[in-house]
Scaffold this motif. Structure first.
Motif, PDB file in Angstrom:
ATOM      1  N   MET A   1       0.844  -1.201   0.000  1.00  0.00           N
ATOM      2  CA  MET A   1       0.000   0.000   0.000  1.00  0.00           C
ATOM      3  C   MET A   1       0.882   1.255   0.000  1.00  0.00           C
ATOM      4  O   MET A   1       1.922   1.281   0.631  1.00  0.00           O
ATOM      5  CB  MET A   1      -0.878  -0.034   1.260  1.00  0.00           C
ATOM      6  N   ARG A   2       0.410   2.278  -0.729  1.00  0.00           N
ATOM      7  CA  ARG A   2       1.132   3.556  -0.752  1.00  0.00           C
ATOM      8  C   ARG A   2       0.280   4.613  -0.063  1.00  0.00           C
ATOM      9  O   ARG A   2      -0.894   4.771  -0.410  1.00  0.00           O
ATOM     10  CB  ARG A   2       1.347   4.026  -2.185  1.00  0.00           C
ATOM     11  N   ILE A   3       0.905   5.364   0.846  1.00  0.00           N
ATOM     12  CA  ILE A   3       0.193   6.461   1.496  1.00  0.00           C
ATOM     13  C   ILE A   3       0.752   7.776   0.957  1.00  0.00           C
ATOM     14  O   ILE A   3       1.979   7.962   0.894  1.00  0.00           O
ATOM     15  CB  ILE A   3       0.355   6.386   3.030  1.00  0.00           C
ATOM     16  N   GLY A   4      -0.145   8.662   0.536  1.00  0.00           N
ATOM     17  CA  GLY A   4       0.259   9.987   0.068  1.00  0.00           C
ATOM     18  C   GLY A   4      -0.332  11.047   0.972  1.00  0.00           C
ATOM     19  O   GLY A   4      -1.460  10.909   1.449  1.00  0.00           O
ATOM     20  N   ILE A   5       0.479  12.086   1.242  1.00  0.00           N
ATOM     21  CA  ILE A   5       0.011  13.210   2.062  1.00  0.00           C
ATOM     22  C   ILE A   5       0.200  14.485   1.252  1.00  0.00           C
ATOM     23  O   ILE A   5       1.279  14.716   0.712  1.00  0.00           O
ATOM     24  CB  ILE A   5       0.867  13.365   3.348  1.00  0.00           C
ATOM     25  N   ASP A   6      -0.846  15.299   1.167  1.00  0.00           N
ATOM     26  CA  ASP A   6      -0.724  16.617   0.549  1.00  0.00           C
ATOM     27  C   ASP A   6      -0.787  17.633   1.681  1.00  0.00           C
ATOM     28  O   ASP A   6      -1.845  17.843   2.271  1.00  0.00           O
ATOM     29  CB  ASP A   6      -1.872  16.824  -0.453  1.00  0.00           C
ATOM     30  N   LEU A   7       0.375  18.219   1.980  1.00  0.00           N
ATOM     31  CA  LEU A   7       0.466  19.175   3.089  1.00  0.00           C
ATOM     32  C   LEU A   7       0.259  20.576   2.532  1.00  0.00           C
ATOM     33  O   LEU A   7       1.186  21.192   2.012  1.00  0.00           O
ATOM     34  CB  LEU A   7       1.841  19.028   3.763  1.00  0.00           C
ATOM     35  N   GLY A   8      -0.974  21.057   2.610  1.00  0.00           N
ATOM     36  CA  GLY A   8      -1.288  22.378   2.054  1.00  0.00           C
ATOM     37  C   GLY A   8      -1.322  23.442   3.130  1.00  0.00           C
ATOM     38  O   GLY A   8      -1.230  23.141   4.320  1.00  0.00           O
ATOM     39  N   GLY A   9      -1.477  24.686   2.713  1.00  0.00           N
ATOM     40  CA  GLY A   9      -1.520  25.796   3.659  1.00  0.00           C
ATOM     41  C   GLY A   9      -2.787  25.801   4.496  1.00  0.00           C
ATOM     42  O   GLY A   9      -2.799  26.296   5.624  1.00  0.00           O
ATOM     43  N   THR A  10      -3.880  25.242   3.970  1.00  0.00           N
ATOM     44  CA  THR A  10      -5.134  25.256   4.723  1.00  0.00           C
ATOM     45  C   THR A  10      -5.614  23.859   5.109  1.00  0.00           C
ATOM     46  O   THR A  10      -6.346  23.706   6.064  1.00  0.00           O
ATOM     47  CB  THR A  10      -6.262  25.946   3.921  1.00  0.00           C
ATOM     48  N   LYS A  11      -5.218  22.834   4.342  1.00  0.00           N
ATOM     49  CA  LYS A  11      -5.664  21.478   4.697  1.00  0.00           C
ATOM     50  C   LYS A  11      -4.534  20.469   4.472  1.00  0.00           C
ATOM     51  O   LYS A  11      -3.639  20.685   3.655  1.00  0.00           O
ATOM     52  CB  LYS A  11      -6.894  21.072   3.868  1.00  0.00           C
ATOM     53  N   ILE A  12      -4.625  19.381   5.237  1.00  0.00           N
ATOM     54  CA  ILE A  12      -3.739  18.242   5.021  1.00  0.00           C
ATOM     55  C   ILE A  12      -4.632  17.100   4.563  1.00  0.00           C
ATOM     56  O   ILE A  12      -5.643  16.796   5.211  1.00  0.00           O
ATOM     57  CB  ILE A  12      -3.010  17.807   6.299  1.00  0.00           C
ATOM     58  N   GLU A  13      -4.285  16.499   3.425  1.00  0.00           N
ATOM     59  CA  GLU A  13      -5.093  15.400   2.912  1.00  0.00           C
ATOM     60  C   GLU A  13      -4.243  14.135   2.887  1.00  0.00           C
ATOM     61  O   GLU A  13      -3.053  14.188   2.571  1.00  0.00           O
ATOM     62  CB  GLU A  13      -5.576  15.726   1.494  1.00  0.00           C
ATOM     63  N   VAL A  14      -4.858  13.007   3.240  1.00  0.00           N
ATOM     64  CA  VAL A  14      -4.165  11.726   3.142  1.00  0.00           C
ATOM     65  C   VAL A  14      -4.944  10.834   2.182  1.00  0.00           C
ATOM     66  O   VAL A  14      -6.174  10.927   2.092  1.00  0.00           O
ATOM     67  CB  VAL A  14      -4.034  11.036   4.528  1.00  0.00           C
TER      68      VAL A  14
ATOM     69  N   ALA B   1      -4.705   6.582   0.762  1.00  0.00           N
ATOM     70  CA  ALA B   1      -3.993   5.299   0.760  1.00  0.00           C
ATOM     71  C   ALA B   1      -4.391   4.566  -0.514  1.00  0.00           C
ATOM     72  O   ALA B   1      -5.583   4.391  -0.788  1.00  0.00           O
ATOM     73  CB  ALA B   1      -4.354   4.476   1.991  1.00  0.00           C
ATOM     74  N   LEU B   2      -3.392   4.214  -1.309  1.00  0.00           N
ATOM     75  CA  LEU B   2      -3.647   3.559  -2.596  1.00  0.00           C
ATOM     76  C   LEU B   2      -3.199   2.108  -2.556  1.00  0.00           C
ATOM     77  O   LEU B   2      -2.081   1.803  -2.112  1.00  0.00           O
ATOM     78  CB  LEU B   2      -2.874   4.256  -3.740  1.00  0.00           C
ATOM     79  N   HIS B   3      -4.048   1.235  -3.028  1.00  0.00           N
ATOM     80  CA  HIS B   3      -3.668  -0.155  -3.258  1.00  0.00           C
ATOM     81  C   HIS B   3      -2.647  -0.180  -4.400  1.00  0.00           C
ATOM     82  O   HIS B   3      -2.555   0.778  -5.180  1.00  0.00           O
ATOM     83  CB  HIS B   3      -4.933  -0.954  -3.641  1.00  0.00           C
ATOM     84  N   HIS B   4      -1.879  -1.259  -4.520  1.00  0.00           N
ATOM     85  CA  HIS B   4      -0.872  -1.326  -5.597  1.00  0.00           C
ATOM     86  C   HIS B   4      -1.490  -1.167  -6.973  1.00  0.00           C
ATOM     87  O   HIS B   4      -0.832  -0.727  -7.920  1.00  0.00           O
ATOM     88  CB  HIS B   4      -0.085  -2.636  -5.516  1.00  0.00           C
ATOM     89  N   ASN B   5      -2.783  -1.492  -7.120  1.00  0.00           N
ATOM     90  CA  ASN B   5      -3.432  -1.337  -8.438  1.00  0.00           C
ATOM     91  C   ASN B   5      -4.017   0.070  -8.635  1.00  0.00           C
ATOM     92  O   ASN B   5      -4.655   0.336  -9.649  1.00  0.00           O
ATOM     93  CB  ASN B   5      -4.538  -2.397  -8.616  1.00  0.00           C
ATOM     94  N   GLY B   6      -3.784   0.979  -7.679  1.00  0.00           N
ATOM     95  CA  GLY B   6      -4.242   2.356  -7.823  1.00  0.00           C
ATOM     96  C   GLY B   6      -5.595   2.637  -7.173  1.00  0.00           C
ATOM     97  O   GLY B   6      -6.031   3.787  -7.109  1.00  0.00           O
ATOM     98  N   GLU B   7      -6.239   1.590  -6.677  1.00  0.00           N
ATOM     99  CA  GLU B   7      -7.551   1.763  -6.034  1.00  0.00           C
ATOM    100  C   GLU B   7      -7.394   2.550  -4.726  1.00  0.00           C
ATOM    101  O   GLU B   7      -6.442   2.328  -3.971  1.00  0.00           O
ATOM    102  CB  GLU B   7      -8.138   0.371  -5.738  1.00  0.00           C
ATOM    103  N   ILE B   8      -8.344   3.469  -4.467  1.00  0.00           N
ATOM    104  CA  ILE B   8      -8.283   4.269  -3.235  1.00  0.00           C
ATOM    105  C   ILE B   8      -8.865   3.465  -2.071  1.00  0.00           C
ATOM    106  O   ILE B   8     -10.020   3.057  -2.109  1.00  0.00           O
ATOM    107  CB  ILE B   8      -9.066   5.590  -3.398  1.00  0.00           C
ATOM    108  N   LEU B   9      -8.038   3.222  -1.053  1.00  0.00           N
ATOM    109  CA  LEU B   9      -8.472   2.428   0.099  1.00  0.00           C
ATOM    110  C   LEU B   9      -8.939   3.311   1.246  1.00  0.00           C
ATOM    111  O   LEU B   9      -9.766   2.907   2.059  1.00  0.00           O
ATOM    112  CB  LEU B   9      -7.312   1.546   0.588  1.00  0.00           C
ATOM    113  N   PHE B  10      -8.374   4.514   1.329  1.00  0.00           N
ATOM    114  CA  PHE B  10      -8.702   5.400   2.446  1.00  0.00           C
ATOM    115  C   PHE B  10      -8.393   6.830   2.032  1.00  0.00           C
ATOM    116  O   PHE B  10      -7.443   7.072   1.296  1.00  0.00           O
ATOM    117  CB  PHE B  10      -7.866   5.021   3.680  1.00  0.00           C
ATOM    118  N   ARG B  11      -9.212   7.747   2.555  1.00  0.00           N
ATOM    119  CA  ARG B  11      -8.983   9.148   2.218  1.00  0.00           C
ATOM    120  C   ARG B  11      -9.556  10.033   3.315  1.00  0.00           C
ATOM    121  O   ARG B  11     -10.630   9.759   3.829  1.00  0.00           O
ATOM    122  CB  ARG B  11      -9.708   9.411   0.904  1.00  0.00           C
TER     123      ARG B  11
END
Ligand SMILES: [Zn+2]
Length: 301
Positions: free
Chosen positions: A1-14, A16-26
């Protein structure tokens, strides 16, 4: 699984992508503005939650509005100023107990579009992010080009090339916040587009309102969009004359103006060395989600 974080000035978004690109968590939470320690803890809590919800552990990539200096190993050029001069990748790696990869947010967006978006399948992808400000990212064979100084793709604070008289006047009248004047960002960001309409009409409107007025035949709105297209073609041509990418992706709010994809390619040969320009220009496929997806994709398979 890959976890991505977008650390923005107003929000932080997370995400989690399965190896096939499917979104597991957001999930999205507000950024603890001005507080570095609290920002670290907020990221840790999001990673913990993603892993608890999915029952898996993941790699972690983070997109930030700045870059890690390859010399000081600390954040620089972040408009979220409390991140500047902090060893963010080291601190996050420590708190999350694994190696964390960090990249500039424009580079993350480009990675996302190059991986499974509008630039998929091309070796050299250039994405222009045309929003409140303007930036760009370069991805070569799936990897972001950070550069020896950590400023690869920084495009918005170069001067607009081939300025006409009107553009020279604008540059003289309104210096850029970066301390110089005539920067590309002042002309081709979404903010620059709206400012230009205000200069012509005296009215303050949003980008999509200007586009709607132009469609109804409003003279000032049409002049504004034509000038915008010419300026974007100039700024992009100078880029293409150096990099000559395989595909160009427009992202950010301005990318929703459909006429750009017809008019800008027609203007490009006026400024391209040798006049030949056949590079596809496409709209970002993942829109707002590109930043956080690209952060996850900082870890290849
Ligand atoms: Zn500037």
């Amino acid at each position: 699984m890959r976890i991505g974080i977008d650390l923005g000035g107003t929000k932080i978004e997370v995400i989690a992508l399965h190896h096939n690109g499917e979104i597991l968590f957001r999930k999205r939470i507000p950024t603890p503005r001005g507080a570095y320690e609290a920002t670290l803890l907020a990221i840790k809590s999001l990673v913990d939650e993603a892993e608890q919800e999915t029952g898996q552990t993941g790699t972690v990539g983070v997109g930030i509005p700045g870059t890690i200096s390859p010399f000081s190993l600390r954040v620089k050029n972040a408009n979220s100023v409390w991140l500047n001069d902090q060893p963010l990748d080291k601190d996050l790696s420590q708190i999350l107990n694994r190696e964390v990869r960090i990249a500039n947010d424009a580079n993350c967006m480009t990675v996302s579009e190059a991986t499974d978006g509008a630039g998929a399948g091309s070796a050299v992808v250039l994405a222009l992010i045309l929003g409140t400000g303007c930036g760009s990212g370069i991805v070569i064979n799936g990897k972001p080009h950070n550069g020896g100084n950590g400023i690869g793709g920084e495009w918005g604070h170069n001067p607009l090339p081939w300025m006409d008289e009107e553009e020279q006047q604008i540059a003289q009248m309104s210096p850029c916040y970066c301390g110089r004047s005539g920067c590309i960002e002042q002309f081709v960001s979404g903010t620059g587009l709206c400012d230009d309409y205000t200069r012509r009409s005296g009215k303050h409107l949003k980008g999509h309102e200007i586009v709607a007025l132009a469609e109804q035949g409003d003279e000032f709105a049409e002049q504004t969009l034509q000038a915008y297209e010419r300026r974007l073609a100039k700024a992009l041509s100078a880029y293409v004359n150096v990099l000559d990418p395989d595909v160009i992706v427009f992202a950010g709010g301005v990318c929703n103006i459909d006429r750009l994809y017809y008019n800008v390619p027609k203007l490009m040969p006026n400024y391209i060395f040798g006049k030949e320009f056949h590079t596809p220009i496409r709209k970002a496929l993942h829109g707002d989600s590109s930043g956080v997806r690209g952060a996850a994709w900082l870890w290849p398979l």
